[in-house]
Design a protein around this motif. Structure first.
Motif, PDB file in Angstrom:
ATOM      1  N   UNK A 123       0.833  -1.199   0.000  1.00 55.11           N
ATOM      2  CA  UNK A 123       0.000   0.000   0.000  1.00 55.11           C
ATOM      3  C   UNK A 123       0.870   1.252   0.000  1.00 55.11           C
ATOM      4  N   UNK A 124       0.611   2.146  -0.947  1.00 55.63           N
ATOM      5  CA  UNK A 124       1.277   3.442  -0.969  1.00 55.63           C
ATOM      6  C   UNK A 124       0.816   4.247   0.240  1.00 55.63           C
ATOM      7  N   UNK A 125       1.767   4.858   0.963  1.00 57.07           N
ATOM      8  CA  UNK A 125       1.399   5.687   2.118  1.00 57.07           C
ATOM      9  C   UNK A 125       1.761   7.161   1.922  1.00 57.07           C
ATOM     10  N   UNK A 126       2.954   7.455   1.380  1.00 62.99           N
ATOM     11  CA  UNK A 126       3.319   8.872   1.248  1.00 62.99           C
ATOM     12  C   UNK A 126       4.475   9.064   0.270  1.00 62.99           C
ATOM     13  N   UNK A 127       4.580  10.301  -0.193  1.00 62.56           N
ATOM     14  CA  UNK A 127       5.717  10.713  -1.009  1.00 62.56           C
ATOM     15  C   UNK A 127       5.953  12.194  -0.749  1.00 62.56           C
ATOM     16  N   UNK A 128       7.209  12.591  -0.736  1.00 59.50           N
ATOM     17  CA  UNK A 128       7.561  13.992  -0.509  1.00 59.50           C
ATOM     18  C   UNK A 128       8.886  14.283  -1.190  1.00 59.50           C
ATOM     19  N   UNK A 129       9.054  15.523  -1.621  1.00 62.14           N
ATOM     20  CA  UNK A 129      10.336  15.925  -2.177  1.00 62.14           C
ATOM     21  C   UNK A 129      11.242  16.315  -1.018  1.00 62.14           C
ATOM     22  N   UNK A 130      12.479  15.895  -1.096  1.00 61.52           N
ATOM     23  CA  UNK A 130      13.439  16.206  -0.036  1.00 61.52           C
ATOM     24  C   UNK A 130      14.140  17.527  -0.345  1.00 61.52           C
ATOM     25  N   UNK A 131      14.701  18.107   0.692  1.00 62.43           N
ATOM     26  CA  UNK A 131      15.489  19.318   0.485  1.00 62.43           C
ATOM     27  C   UNK A 131      16.808  18.985  -0.201  1.00 62.43           C
ATOM     28  N   UNK A 132      17.264  17.761   0.000  1.00 58.71           N
ATOM     29  CA  UNK A 132      18.532  17.336  -0.590  1.00 58.71           C
ATOM     30  C   UNK A 132      18.499  17.466  -2.111  1.00 58.71           C
ATOM     31  N   UNK A 133      19.588  17.946  -2.638  1.00 54.86           N
ATOM     32  CA  UNK A 133      19.751  18.026  -4.085  1.00 54.86           C
ATOM     33  C   UNK A 133      20.960  17.194  -4.472  1.00 54.86           C
ATOM     34  N   UNK A 134      20.930  16.666  -5.675  1.00 53.63           N
ATOM     35  CA  UNK A 134      22.067  15.887  -6.154  1.00 53.63           C
ATOM     36  C   UNK A 134      22.777  16.675  -7.246  1.00 53.63           C
ATOM     37  N   UNK A 135      23.959  16.228  -7.578  1.00 50.32           N
ATOM     38  CA  UNK A 135      24.702  16.813  -8.693  1.00 50.32           C
ATOM     39  C   UNK A 135      24.574  15.942  -9.937  1.00 50.32           C
ATOM     40  N   UNK A 136      23.660  14.982  -9.891  1.00 51.57           N
ATOM     41  CA  UNK A 136      23.520  14.048 -11.000  1.00 51.57           C
ATOM     42  C   UNK A 136      22.827  14.698 -12.195  1.00 51.57           C
ATOM     43  N   UNK A 137      23.219  14.190 -13.341  1.00 49.36           N
ATOM     44  CA  UNK A 137      22.553  14.572 -14.580  1.00 49.36           C
ATOM     45  C   UNK A 137      21.847  13.343 -15.134  1.00 49.36           C
ATOM     46  N   UNK A 138      21.046  13.553 -16.150  1.00 51.32           N
ATOM     47  CA  UNK A 138      20.376  12.443 -16.824  1.00 51.32           C
ATOM     48  C   UNK A 138      21.427  11.457 -17.347  1.00 51.32           C
ATOM     49  N   UNK A 139      22.498  11.980 -17.890  1.00 50.75           N
ATOM     50  CA  UNK A 139      23.573  11.150 -18.426  1.00 50.75           C
ATOM     51  C   UNK A 139      24.242  10.344 -17.311  1.00 50.75           C
ATOM     52  N   UNK A 140      24.419  10.941 -16.136  1.00 51.48           N
ATOM     53  CA  UNK A 140      25.007  10.226 -14.995  1.00 51.48           C
ATOM     54  C   UNK A 140      24.151   9.025 -14.608  1.00 51.48           C
ATOM     55  N   UNK A 141      22.844   9.219 -14.592  1.00 51.37           N
ATOM     56  CA  UNK A 141      21.929   8.129 -14.232  1.00 51.37           C
ATOM     57  C   UNK A 141      22.019   7.010 -15.267  1.00 51.37           C
ATOM     58  N   UNK A 142      21.983   7.371 -16.531  1.00 49.77           N
ATOM     59  CA  UNK A 142      22.056   6.358 -17.587  1.00 49.77           C
ATOM     60  C   UNK A 142      23.382   5.596 -17.536  1.00 49.77           C
ATOM     61  N   UNK A 143      24.463   6.295 -17.226  1.00 49.13           N
ATOM     62  CA  UNK A 143      25.775   5.640 -17.106  1.00 49.13           C
ATOM     63  C   UNK A 143      25.783   4.699 -15.896  1.00 49.13           C
ATOM     64  N   UNK A 144      25.218   5.121 -14.785  1.00 45.70           N
ATOM     65  CA  UNK A 144      25.163   4.278 -13.578  1.00 45.70           C
ATOM     66  C   UNK A 144      24.374   3.001 -13.852  1.00 45.70           C
ATOM     67  N   UNK A 145      23.310   3.108 -14.615  1.00 44.85           N
ATOM     68  CA  UNK A 145      22.496   1.937 -14.952  1.00 44.85           C
ATOM     69  C   UNK A 145      23.312   0.941 -15.776  1.00 44.85           C
TER      70      UNK A 145
END
Length: 154
Positions: A123-145
């Protein structure tokens, strides 16, 4: 008289220590028993979150917390972090491919049949955006995958 009290306390202490060592499995012990890296990266908790986000994007459910980010969260996400959650179930932190510099945290709960030792539903209970920010880019994510076994887009 003092010696008698000391003996009584000593007897009580040893009795408590004996019964204190009995431990019960928690619900999270049942939920995540034997999980290895692959189970943490591909499971019903993540699928439940994906389904909720699809329902949100298809206007089946509403969520004012997500409304400011509606355009950026239409696409896929990657699991940034996932752990058992103190209140039960999983705490999943994700970042979206189209919004890689922000992290969302979500709580997915699961009902457990203690007698059978199995998870019955999610069961879904909650979702929220965090204050934390990353330095990742779309390309970084694709490379990590590409580089990390089991990591994928959802």
């Amino acid at each position: 008289m003092k010696q008698d009290k000391t003996e009584q306390v000593s007897t009580i202490d040893s009795t408590l220590q004996t019964t204190d060592t009995i431990t019960q499995r928690t619900l999270n012990d049942i939920r995540f028993e034997g999980w290895e890296r692959n189970e943490w990266l591909d499971n019903e908790y993540i699928r439940t979150l994906r389904k909720y986000l699809d329902d949100y994007n298809n206007s089946i459910v509403s969520n004012p917390v997500l409304d400011p980010y509606k355009e950026q969260i239409k696409g896929q996400f990657v699991v940034y972090d996932i752990n058992s959650y103190l209140l039960g179930g999983a705490l999943i932190r994700i970042t979206f491919l189209d919004m890689p510099n922000r992290v969302f945290s979500s709580w997915i709960y699961s009902d457990v049949d203690e007698k059978k030792g199995i998870v019955e539903s999610y069961e879904f209970r909650s979702i929220a955006i965090e204050e934390e920010r990353t330095n990742m880019t779309k390309e970084d994510i694709l490379q990590a995958i590409k580089e990390m076994d089991g990591l994928k887009l959802w």
